[in-house]
Motif scaffolding. Sequence first.
Motif, mmCIF file in Angstrom:
data_model
loop_
_atom_site.group_PDB
_atom_site.id
_atom_site.type_symbol
_atom_site.label_atom_id
_atom_site.label_comp_id
_atom_site.label_asym_id
_atom_site.label_seq_id
_atom_site.Cartn_x
_atom_site.Cartn_y
_atom_site.Cartn_z
ATOM 1 N N GLY A 41 -26.662 -75.175 10.667
ATOM 2 C CA GLY A 41 -27.687 -75.632 10.316
ATOM 3 C C GLY A 41 -28.716 -74.199 10.460
ATOM 4 N N SER A 157 -24.919 -80.062 9.467
ATOM 5 C CA SER A 157 -25.818 -80.457 10.648
ATOM 6 C C SER A 157 -24.897 -80.693 11.830
ATOM 7 C CB SER A 157 -26.695 -81.620 10.220
ATOM 8 O OG SER A 157 -26.159 -83.035 9.791
ATOM 9 N N VAL A 178 -32.223 -80.234 11.231
ATOM 10 C CA VAL A 178 -31.658 -78.905 10.417
ATOM 11 C C VAL A 178 -33.395 -79.252 9.576
ATOM 12 C CG1 VAL A 178 -30.294 -78.303 8.566
ATOM 13 C CG2 VAL A 178 -29.679 -79.025 10.013
ATOM 14 N N ASN A 211 -31.190 -82.047 -0.043
ATOM 15 C CA ASN A 211 -31.165 -82.762 0.923
ATOM 16 C C ASN A 211 -32.012 -83.851 1.035
ATOM 17 O OD1 ASN A 211 -30.213 -80.622 3.504
ATOM 18 N ND2 ASN A 211 -30.814 -79.029 1.861
#
Length: 283
Positions: A41, A157, A178, A211
């Motif tokens: 990350g 992550s 992250v 994300n």
Amino acid sequence: MKHSFKVFTLSLLVLAIAIPAMAQLNLPRVSQKASVTQTVGLTDLSVTYSRPGVKGRTVWGELVPYGQVWRTGANEATKFTTSDDIMVNGQKLAVGAYALATIPGADEWTVIFNTQSDLWGAYEYDEKKDALRVKVKPQSGAQQEWFQITFDEVTPSSATMVLAWEKVAIPLKIDVEVNAKALANINAALAGAKADDWRTPFRGADFAYSNDVAAKEAWGWVEQSLKVQENFYNLSLKAKMLARDGKKADAIKVAEKAIETGKKATPPADIAPTERLLAEWKK
């Protein structure tokens, strides 16, 4: 008497010359120094250690006794550094540098992160300065002649730090934060962005979309980017965001506009991925 004094003085002179010469002698270590780094990350992880060899010896329970603190390598203490707070096997470890020590066992190991990161071996190890202790079940692994530390199974992550020597492997799952840090970076960058900057809000919206975070903010960022300059990239992103929200008809219109814009760009954009999405949405 004078002769004895001269001999003594000459001896001291020879010794004074010899000592610096010996101090400058540089020879290879038997257990050579190594380091490994990994960014997960936005967090930088690093380990510096020395690599002893098996050399036909029985390692566990003999060369490295069970139930005693081991420097986890050779020479200086193994040093572990993290640029952010992390989770190690589900337990929090604060940002900083640590001596990485272990207590090996036949059925269970204790992995120690100690704040005395400048130790030589484990000779001055002080349990009171432990920042974290983690219990780990040893795993059987392939023969590893030289002690090795690696970062495996890397994801956006997380990563697994593995200590491996002889036929034993000790895995440590490391998780990092992250999204919160990335979103803070986006907001900071946008606060300082110039009026003609379409890329920064586009990148922020693209991260949020990819994300699945900050959906409301992502819409504001993509519209901010489009307001500065409509192009294939931010139009395609808006089309995907509309499709995910179930607005297929609107997504098709924006995707068609993105494709036409991409064809006219100099140089032309790679419109193939958006064309494939458009075909799926039209079915």
